[in-house]
Scaffold this motif. Sequence first.
Motif, PDB file in Angstrom:
ATOM      1  N   ARG A  14       1.043  -7.273   0.149  1.00  0.00           N
ATOM      2  CA  ARG A  14      -0.250  -6.739  -0.317  1.00  0.00           C
ATOM      3  C   ARG A  14      -0.781  -7.661  -1.402  1.00  0.00           C
ATOM      4  N   TYR A  16      -4.190  -8.598  -3.806  1.00  0.00           N
ATOM      5  CA  TYR A  16      -5.464  -8.157  -4.378  1.00  0.00           C
ATOM      6  C   TYR A  16      -6.191  -9.366  -4.959  1.00  0.00           C
ATOM      7  N   ALA A  25       0.901  -8.415  -4.999  1.00  0.00           N
ATOM      8  CA  ALA A  25       1.598  -7.217  -5.466  1.00  0.00           C
ATOM      9  C   ALA A  25       2.873  -6.949  -4.683  1.00  0.00           C
ATOM     10  N   THR A  51       2.256   0.054  -5.709  1.00  0.00           N
ATOM     11  CA  THR A  51       1.625  -0.457  -4.489  1.00  0.00           C
ATOM     12  C   THR A  51       2.464  -0.098  -3.270  1.00  0.00           C
ATOM     13  N   ARG A  54       1.959   3.524  -2.492  1.00  0.00           N
ATOM     14  CA  ARG A  54       0.664   3.789  -1.862  1.00  0.00           C
ATOM     15  C   ARG A  54       0.678   3.410  -0.380  1.00  0.00           C
ATOM     16  N   ASP A  60      -2.965   3.048   1.026  1.00  0.00           N
ATOM     17  CA  ASP A  60      -3.339   1.641   1.046  1.00  0.00           C
ATOM     18  C   ASP A  60      -2.725   1.011   2.291  1.00  0.00           C
TER      19      ASP A  60
END
Length: 230
Positions: A14, A16, A25, A51, A54, A60
């Motif tokens: 992941r 960002y 992350a 993260t 999620r 996510d």
Amino acid sequence: MENTTITRIENVSRTYGKGHAQVNALKNCSLTLKKGEFVAIIGKSGSGKSTLLRILGTIDRPSKVEGIETLVEIDGQNVLTMKDKQLSQFRRKRIGFVFQEYNLFPEFTAYENIIMPLHISGEKADDKKVEELLKTLGIEHCKNKFPHEMSGGEQQRVGIARALITEPAIILADEPTGNLDVENALEVAKILKKSAQLYNQTIIIVTHDMQMAEFADRILHIEDGVVTVQ
């Protein structure tokens, strides 16, 4: 604890932001969770543990990485193939959440807060099951109390009961003892352990508290987006 896989993620990353502001992350994470397992995820602030939670909670989605196939499978279903509406329904039925801030509705009693997920899904509450949860969690006396009439520990137990009521495949708890004193924190840890055993629930907690993590069957360490198993 059964030896049945309830959750499996493979090659999950992941990212960002972009360019100089890009943050990785999670980095190519893979893990398997068994039915009835109580797992603690330990990591410093910014390590990627929230993260990961999620993504496990389908809130996510992993970032796409060219040439790498990613999988997030919960209760035998690949959630990455689901459309938003289907995913929302799946999340409501198969994933329970326990929050640090309790997130109880102040205008409703403990009983009403516990059955809220069923009410939202249009399902009828089984009062016998609610009574059993209240007794198991030691909060029978709170049934008709409002959140402001309960201690922090009692409110968190109501939150746990709310997460358990739909019999989800997994329960995710984000720093569930962060707002509690040591005595109540240890009590909540014991309750989560007992719930995993009694209801054969898979419970994953994110915590920085090693005392709480020691109640888990397994501890996952995460650092700079990389998961390692103790």
